[in-house]
Design an enzyme around this catalytic site. Structure first.
Site, PDB file in Angstrom:
ATOM      1  N   ASN A  74     -13.585 -14.125  33.330  1.00  0.00           N
ATOM      2  CA  ASN A  74     -12.320 -14.841  33.481  1.00  0.00           C
ATOM      3  C   ASN A  74     -11.730 -15.029  32.086  1.00  0.00           C
ATOM      4  O   ASN A  74     -12.185 -15.869  31.315  1.00  0.00           O
ATOM      5  CB  ASN A  74     -12.599 -16.199  34.154  1.00  0.00           C
ATOM      6  N   LYS A  76      -8.893 -16.091  31.281  1.00  0.00           N
ATOM      7  CA  LYS A  76      -8.008 -17.262  31.212  1.00  0.00           C
ATOM      8  C   LYS A  76      -6.708 -16.902  30.467  1.00  0.00           C
ATOM      9  O   LYS A  76      -6.235 -15.777  30.569  1.00  0.00           O
ATOM     10  CB  LYS A  76      -8.752 -18.439  30.574  1.00  0.00           C
ATOM     11  N   HIS A 158     -10.226 -22.634  40.831  1.00  0.00           N
ATOM     12  CA  HIS A 158     -10.842 -22.870  39.522  1.00  0.00           C
ATOM     13  C   HIS A 158     -10.564 -24.314  39.080  1.00  0.00           C
ATOM     14  O   HIS A 158      -9.489 -24.853  39.335  1.00  0.00           O
ATOM     15  CB  HIS A 158     -10.300 -21.880  38.495  1.00  0.00           C
ATOM     16  N   GLU A 160      -9.771 -25.583  36.352  1.00  0.00           N
ATOM     17  CA  GLU A 160      -8.589 -25.812  35.514  1.00  0.00           C
ATOM     18  C   GLU A 160      -7.334 -25.909  36.364  1.00  0.00           C
ATOM     19  O   GLU A 160      -6.390 -26.621  36.031  1.00  0.00           O
ATOM     20  CB  GLU A 160      -8.501 -24.708  34.444  1.00  0.00           C
ATOM     21  N   GLU A 228     -19.202 -23.870  39.640  1.00  0.00           N
ATOM     22  CA  GLU A 228     -18.921 -24.113  38.228  1.00  0.00           C
ATOM     23  C   GLU A 228     -18.821 -25.614  37.987  1.00  0.00           C
ATOM     24  O   GLU A 228     -17.761 -26.213  38.224  1.00  0.00           O
ATOM     25  CB  GLU A 228     -17.597 -23.453  37.831  1.00  0.00           C
ATOM     26  N   GLY A 234     -16.531 -24.302  29.391  1.00  0.00           N
ATOM     27  CA  GLY A 234     -15.906 -24.284  28.071  1.00  0.00           C
ATOM     28  C   GLY A 234     -16.466 -25.318  27.114  1.00  0.00           C
ATOM     29  O   GLY A 234     -15.901 -25.558  26.042  1.00  0.00           O
ATOM     30  N   SER A 274     -20.215 -22.039  30.645  1.00  0.00           N
ATOM     31  CA  SER A 274     -20.907 -21.799  29.374  1.00  0.00           C
ATOM     32  C   SER A 274     -22.041 -20.775  29.473  1.00  0.00           C
ATOM     33  O   SER A 274     -23.043 -20.881  28.762  1.00  0.00           O
ATOM     34  CB  SER A 274     -21.419 -23.122  28.772  1.00  0.00           C
TER      35      SER A 274
HETATM   36  P1  PGA Z   1     -16.816 -20.697  30.247  1.00  0.00           P
HETATM   37  O1  PGA Z   1     -15.794 -20.679  31.479  1.00  0.00           O
HETATM   38  O2  PGA Z   1     -17.784 -19.576  30.449  1.00  0.00           O
HETATM   39  O3  PGA Z   1     -15.962 -20.532  29.030  1.00  0.00           O
HETATM   40  O4  PGA Z   1     -17.508 -22.039  30.293  1.00  0.00           O
HETATM   41  C1  PGA Z   1     -16.239 -20.370  32.764  1.00  0.00           C
HETATM   42  C2  PGA Z   1     -15.091 -20.405  33.740  1.00  0.00           C
HETATM   43  O5  PGA Z   1     -14.209 -21.249  33.612  1.00  0.00           O
HETATM   44  O6  PGA Z   1     -15.042 -19.574  34.661  1.00  0.00           O
END
Ligand code: PGA
Length: 318
Positions: A74, A76, A158, A160, A228, A234, A274
Site C-alpha cells: 500500500n 498510500k 483502511h 486512515e 491492521e 506507520g 509496521s
Molecule cells: P505500515 O502501513 O506498514 O507503514 O505500518 C500498513 C498499512 O497501512 O497498510
C-alpha cells in the site's frame, strides 16, 4: 501458544486428532470444494483451533487457511513519477517466490504508469473507490474507471480512511459490495485503536467491522481480510506474532460461526502494521497469518521482495 488457543476456543486434546495432509505449504483441502463430508469438515475445523498445539509436520509449518499467501503493498499518498519509476524497476528485477499472490496499490495518478511498466506477475490495486456507479461525484474515482485502467483490487476500510477521513462501517460495507459486484477483489481492512485494545475491546471492534462487511457482501470469494491494528500502522510498533495470531484465529473463528466453514478456511487473513524485512519471517510462521499488507516497507523494492518471499518461512528445517 497452547494457552492462547485454549483460551480462545476451550480446551481440546491435540492427541485426539490425526495428522493433517499437506500440499506444498498448506493442508490438502480440495475435498472442501466437492464431496465434502461433514465428518471431514468437523475434523478440519477442529484443526483450525488445535493445530498450534501440534508439533509441525516434517518440513512444514501448518497453515490454517487454504488460500495462497498474499502480500499487498500500500503505497498510500507517496511517490513521484521518478521515484515510482525506480520502485517499479526494482520490483521488476526482484526474484519472487512463485506461490505468492502479489499486489501493489499506487496512488491514483500513477496507476496507469505502473500498469504500463510493472511486470504482470504483480497485480494492481486501488487504495479506495466510490460507493456506486460513477457520475456527478467530484473528486471520486469509480470502480468502472479502476477496472478500465487495469486494477484488479481495491483496499477498503483502511484505518486512515476510517479515522482520518471518517468513513463508517456501513459506507465501507456498501463500497465493498459495489466493488465486488463489478468484479474487483476487495482487501477489507479491520483493526482496533490503541485505546480499544487497552480497554479489552479488540475482538468486539474487529467483529463489528467484519459484520459490516458480512452484512453487505453476497460472497466472500473475492475478499482478502487485512487485520491492521491501528496502533501498529506507520508507528514502527509491530504486533508481536502472538498478538497477531490471536486476532487472526478469532477472525477465522468468527467467519466459521457467522459465514461458513468453507469461507473460514478459504479466506486469506493477512496482517498489516509496521511489517518490514526484519520481522516478516516470524510473523509469517504463524499459521493463521496468510500474508501481509505493507505500507512503508513496500516503497523499497528489495525489502518488499523480502516480505513477499517470507512465505517460505512457513517451511521449517527437516
Ligand atoms: P505500515 O502501513 O506498514 O507503514 O505500518 C500498513 C498499512 O497501512 O497498510
Amino acid at each position: 501458544m497452547a494457552m492462547l488457543s485454549a483460551s480462545l476456543s476451550g480446551p481440546k486434546s491435540a492427541a485426539s486428532y490425526s495428522s493433517p495432509h499437506f500440499s506444498g505449504l498448506r493442508r490438502l483441502c480440495s475435498k472442501l470444494d466437492s464431496n465434502t463430508s461433514h465428518s471431514f469438515l468437523r475434523h478440519f475445523n477442529s484443526q483450525l483451533r488445535v493445530s498450534s498445539l501440534r508439533k509441525p509436520s516434517r518440513n512444514v509449518v501448518a497453515m490454517a487457511g487454504t488460500g495462497t499467501f498474499f502480500v499487498g503493498g500500500n503505497w498510500k499518498c507517496n511517490g513521484t513519477k521518478e521515484s515510482i519509476t525506480k520502485l517499479v524497476s526494482d520490483l521488476n528485477d526482484a526474484k519472487l517466490e512463485a506461490d505468492v499472490d502479489v499486489v501493489v496499490a499506487p496512488p491514483f495518478p500513477y496507476i496507469d504508469q505502473v500498469k504500463a511498466s510493472l511486470t504482470d506477475r504483480i497485480e494492481i490495486s486501488a487504495q479506495n473507490s466510490w460507493v456506486g456507479k460513477g457520475g456527478a461525484f467530484t473528486g471520486e474515482i469509480s470502480v468502472e474507471q479502476l477496472k478500465d485502467i487495469g486494477c484488479k483490487w481495491v483496499i477498503l476500510g483502511h484505518s486512515e480512511r476510517r479515522h482520518i477521513i471518517g468513513e463508517n462501517n456501513e459506507f465501507i460495507g456498501k463500497k465493498a459490495a459495489y466493488a465486488l459486484s463489478q468484479g474487483l477483489g476487495v482487501i477489507a481492512c479491520i483493526g482496533e485503536l490503541l485505546e480499544e485494545r487497552e480497554a479489552g475491546k479488540t475482538f468486539d471492534v474487529c467483529f463489528e467491522q467484519l459484520k459490516a462487511f458480512a452484512d453487505a457482501v453476497p460472497s466472500w470469494e473475492n475478499i482478502v481480510i487485512a487485520y491492521e491494528p491501528v496502533w501498529a500502522i506507520g508507528t514502527g510498533k509491530v504486533a508481536t506474532p502472538l498478538q497477531a495470531q490471536e486476532v487472526h484465529v478469532a477472525v477465522r473463528d468468527w467467519l466459521k460461526k457467522n459465514v461458513s466453514e468453507e469461507v473460514a478456511s478459504k479466506t486469506r487473513i493477512i496482517y498489516g502494521g509496521s511489517v518490514n524485512g526484519g520481522n516478516c519471517a516470524e510473523l509469517a510462521k504463524q499459521e493463521d497469518i496468510d500474508g501481509f499488507l505493507v505500507g512503508g516497507a513496500s516503497l523499497k523494492g528489495p525489502e518488499f521482495a523480502t516480505i513477499i518471499n517470507s512465505a517460505t518461512s512457513k517451511k521449517v528445517a527437516a
